[in-house]
Scaffold this motif. Structure first.
Motif, short mmCIF file in Angstrom:
data_model
loop_
_atom_site.label_atom_id
_atom_site.label_comp_id
_atom_site.label_asym_id
_atom_site.label_seq_id
_atom_site.Cartn_x
_atom_site.Cartn_y
_atom_site.Cartn_z
N ASP A 1 -18.64 -36.97 -65.42
CA ASP A 1 -19.30 -35.66 -65.29
C ASP A 1 -19.36 -35.17 -63.85
O ASP A 1 -20.24 -34.40 -63.48
CB ASP A 1 -20.70 -35.69 -65.90
CG ASP A 1 -21.14 -34.30 -66.35
OD1 ASP A 1 -20.27 -33.51 -66.75
OD2 ASP A 1 -22.35 -34.01 -66.30
N PRO B 1 -17.08 -33.32 -60.57
CA PRO B 1 -15.85 -32.58 -60.30
C PRO B 1 -14.73 -33.50 -59.83
O PRO B 1 -14.94 -34.36 -58.98
CB PRO B 1 -16.27 -31.59 -59.21
CG PRO B 1 -17.74 -31.46 -59.34
CD PRO B 1 -18.22 -32.81 -59.79
N ASN C 1 -14.29 -30.34 -63.92
CA ASN C 1 -15.29 -31.33 -64.30
C ASN C 1 -14.63 -32.43 -65.13
O ASN C 1 -13.78 -32.14 -65.98
CB ASN C 1 -16.41 -30.65 -65.10
CG ASN C 1 -17.42 -31.62 -65.67
OD1 ASN C 1 -17.24 -32.10 -66.77
ND2 ASN C 1 -18.45 -31.91 -64.91
#
Length: 347
Positions: free
Chosen positions: A92, A94, A152
């Motif tokens: 979770d 980037p 993400n």
């Protein structure tokens, strides 16, 4: 914080080390955290020195078996390498996906962009955050640059697929690796997206749009493409920092610079038009261009599909003859309509 996932083979050892040296410097600056290289087991023999150098410098190396079959543009190889690398990045978070060659400038631009702007929430429920890409096509749906992008980690999984959809159900041999990746979550959710791939040669549509003045574009394509611009804006964004600012409203949509602030990219069946500015994407989504006839026609086309559920098709609402006429007006590389339209309901 940004994690890095580098995928693919080692083509140029010097360029490989230059890329990772830059990433290590960014890690030392606190702008990058985990750095992962996902490549093939064969690299352990052919490029053992480079892999040992990675290990000494705190880079996680993931080796997996190279797929025998890969489909157009090495699609399956890229997706396999990303899948193998994802367990080694922070969930979770980037992720900047890039490659070890030919992408140094792209990687730098994305690291700088993220440092200045961070991530933006997506709208519509498909993705949690907008993906940050360097360029996208205005004439070929979901042809975004896949050389390097930020997404993400959980969202990225939604784009990976080894399905046969693009080679069995869709019009074969026309859909490149970029489209196969970036369209996949939307093919599954939005009927107007999948029906484009299933009924048309998208490369030929792209070339015809780029050749047209805009006034001859069928109402169906106006409804589909301006819905596409809005869908892209809700789920992706282009560079903001350092990007070329808009010089007032666009004059036209499918034209080369300066009218459309776009550039041509060559395809085997013609070419498509690309943009690199997030502001231009917003202008397209909001119908901010000065060609009043095209704007009025686009507004009317969008009104015909307003309120339709995501799984409702656009095609039955428009006459097929308009698309046939478009093919006759712009014969270009050949007809865009599939010879055996599989889902078109004649009205």
């Amino acid at each position: 914080m940004l994690d890095i996932l580098v995928v693919g083979i080692i083509r140029n050892p010097d360029e490989f080390k230059a890329t990772f040296t830059y990433l290590i410097q960014e890690r030392n600056r606190g702008r990058v955290d985990r750095i992962v290289l996902s490549t093939w087991k064969s690299m352990a023999d052919s490029n053992a020195d480079e892999l040992r150098w990675c290990a000494r410098n705190g880079i996680t190396v993931v080796l997996s078996f190279e797929p025998v079959k890969t489909m157009m543009g090495n699609t399956w190889k890229q997706h396999r390498a990303i899948l193998a690398g994802l367990p080694h990045v922070t969930p979770d978070r980037p992720i900047l996906k890039t490659r070890s060659d030919k992408a140094m400038d792209e990687t730098r631009n994305l690291v700088e962009e993220f440092a200045k702007t961070g991530m933006t929430r997506a709208a519509g429920g498909t993705l949690a955050y907008k993906a940050i890409c360097l360029k996208l096509s205005t004439s070929m749906m979901f042809n975004l640059s896949d050389m390097a992008f930020i997404m993400n980690a959980q969202d990225l999984r939604k784009f990976l697929n080894c399905e046969g959809y693009y080679d069995v159900i869709a019009v074969t041999s026309t859909i490149n690796a970029e489209v196969r990746m970036f369209s996949w979550p939307f093919v599954q959710r939005y009927r107007f997206v999948s029906e484009i791939y299933e009924n048309f040669n998208i490369r030929r549509i792209s070339a015809k749009l780029a050749d047209s003045s805009g006034s001859e574009v069928p109402e169906y394509l106006l409804a589909a493409y301006f819905s596409y611009f809005r869908l892209v804006r809700a789920n992706f964004r282009l560079l903001r920092s350092g990007a070329r600012p808009s010089e007032g409203p666009l004059e036209r949509v499918w034209q080369t610079a300066p009218e459309g602030l776009t550039s041509k990219a060559v395809l085997s069946d013609g070419f498509h038009l690309t943009i690199k500015s997030d502001e231009v994407l917003t202008q397209l989504a909001e119908l901010r261009f000065t060609d009043s006839t095209l704007k009025e026609r686009a507004e009317a086309a969008l009104a015909r599909v307003a309120g339709l559920p995501a799984d409702a098709p656009f095609l039955p609402l428009f006459p097929i003859e308009d698309m046939r006429q478009f093919d006759r007006t712009y014969p270009g590389p050949g007809p865009s309509i599939r010879l055996d339209p599989i889902l078109w309901t004649e009205t």
